[in-house]
Write an enzyme that holds these catalytic residues in place. Structure first.
Site, PDB file in Angstrom:
ATOM      1  N   CYS A 111      -3.670   5.487   9.052  1.00 54.01           N
ATOM      2  CA  CYS A 111      -4.326   5.678   7.758  1.00 54.01           C
ATOM      3  C   CYS A 111      -5.716   6.276   7.958  1.00 54.01           C
ATOM      4  CB  CYS A 111      -4.412   4.316   7.091  1.00 54.01           C
ATOM      5  SG  CYS A 111      -5.334   4.364   5.596  1.00 54.01           S
ATOM      6  N   SER A 141      -6.995 -10.657  11.053  1.00 52.78           N
ATOM      7  CA  SER A 141      -6.900  -9.257  10.623  1.00 52.78           C
ATOM      8  C   SER A 141      -6.836  -8.310  11.820  1.00 52.78           C
ATOM      9  CB  SER A 141      -8.113  -8.939   9.743  1.00 52.78           C
ATOM     10  OG  SER A 141      -8.380  -7.561   9.764  1.00 52.78           O
ATOM     11  N   CYS A 190       0.855  -1.184   0.000  1.00 53.45           N
ATOM     12  CA  CYS A 190       0.000   0.000   0.000  1.00 53.45           C
ATOM     13  C   CYS A 190       0.895   1.240   0.000  1.00 53.45           C
ATOM     14  CB  CYS A 190      -0.881  -0.002   1.248  1.00 53.45           C
ATOM     15  SG  CYS A 190      -1.862   1.506   1.361  1.00 53.45           S
ATOM     16  N   GLU A 218       3.098  -5.690   8.965  1.00 54.68           N
ATOM     17  CA  GLU A 218       3.409  -4.319   8.513  1.00 54.68           C
ATOM     18  C   GLU A 218       4.570  -3.743   9.319  1.00 54.68           C
ATOM     19  OE1 GLU A 218       0.214  -1.350   8.789  1.00 54.68           O
ATOM     20  OE2 GLU A 218       1.776   0.141   9.138  1.00 54.68           O
TER      21      GLU A 218
END
Ligand code: F3S
Length: 285
Positions: free
Chosen positions: A194, A222, A95, A125
């Site tokens: 974000c 997730s 991303c 991440e």
């Protein structure tokens, strides 16, 4: 049962982009591969596997002629070198917002500053960002920062550049900054949460506060789905995280007139639609 769906539920920009790139690669490359799961969602990765896209668990498994998709969470610099060294083509679905964080820690190190990330040290991440500098310090929240400041004599004067995991809960970020500002005098702060995450989280909180129960749809792996569930629990006493319509907790939803529905950034629209349809059609007493 009335079901109110959050407007921001489901794929964010980065995940939608990565999944689109994955499908394009599966349809065009001779040997399509993905490094790990392109997103945290078994429905999507399973469907891609049916199209011939197999997963590599380590870059060393790549072979010459493979086209390897890198996931939206990003990977460390060394992974690019390994894949290229093995003759694989790289299709980079990192991303752009995560890529920005990677560049920030790299620049911090080039400037002689200590890069610091607030987030989950075990999240891909964060581990990927750690691969863009030689020593990323990761704090999961304010308590760890306070401990660190006490244990390091020169902590107060150390030049720190601080970034956040893109899916971090805003409360954790703000409470962490409060401690950092108290303990350290040389700080450069980049709020890299974000806005897709922020919008989804605030919308979920508002919705949870005005319904009888909340259903959060997403893969158990997730992180952003887990955070959504935690946030909803702060505002509503009946919150259920499920992966698909089969897991709807009918007994617990009994007696609920209005139920809110949201979903993590890696939950496909088809699954959200199915959950909504099933809930709307069910006659609950
Ligand atoms: Fe990217 Fe934000 Fe999604 S960082 S992967 S658009 S949650």
């Amino acid at each position: 049962m009335e079901v109110i769906e959050a407007k921001s539920a489901g794929f964010c920009f980065g995940v939608a982009r990565a999944v689109k790139m994955a499908w394009e690669l599966a349809g065009t490359a001779q040997r399509p591969r993905m490094l790990g799961s392109v997103i945290h969602n078994e429905h999507v990765t399973g469907a891609l596997a049916e199209q011939g896209m197999t997963a590599l668990s380590h870059p060393d498994e790549a072979q010459a002629g493979d086209s390897v998709l890198l996931r939206a969470h990003g990977v460390g610099r060394a992974v690019y070198d390994t894949l290229s060294g093995r003759g694989a083509a790289i299709v980079d679905a990192t991303c752009p917002r995560v890529a920005h964080v990677q560049q920030l820690v790299k620049e911090a190190q080039d400037e002689g500053r200590q890069p610091v990330m607030i987030g989950d040290p075990n999240h891909p991440e964060v581990q990927g960002v750690g691969g863009w500098c030689s020593s990323l310090v990761v704090f999961s929240g304010p308590d760890e920062i306070a401990e660190w400041a006490e244990s390091i004599a020169a902590a107060g004067e150390t030049a720190l550049t601080v970034v956040s995991q893109t899916t971090l809960r805003r409360e954790v970020w703000e409470s962490s900054l409060k401690i950092l500002k108290k303990q350290c005098t040389n700080l450069k702060i980049f709020d890299t949460i974000c806005d897709a995450t922020h919008t989804r989280q605030s919308e979920a909180a508002l919705l949870a506060a005005r319904v009888d129960a909340m259903v959060v749809v997403g893969d158990p792996q997730s992180a952003n789905t887990k955070h959504l569930t935690e946030i909803c629990r702060l505002h509503c006493s009946r919150v259920f995280q499920i992966e698909s319509a089969d897991e709807l907790p009918w007994a617990e939803l009994s007696g609920c007139r209005v139920v809110g529905l949201t979903a993590g950034a890696s939950t496909p629209a088809s699954i959200i639609k199915e959950v909504k349809k099933t809930m709307s059609e069910e006659k609950i007493q």
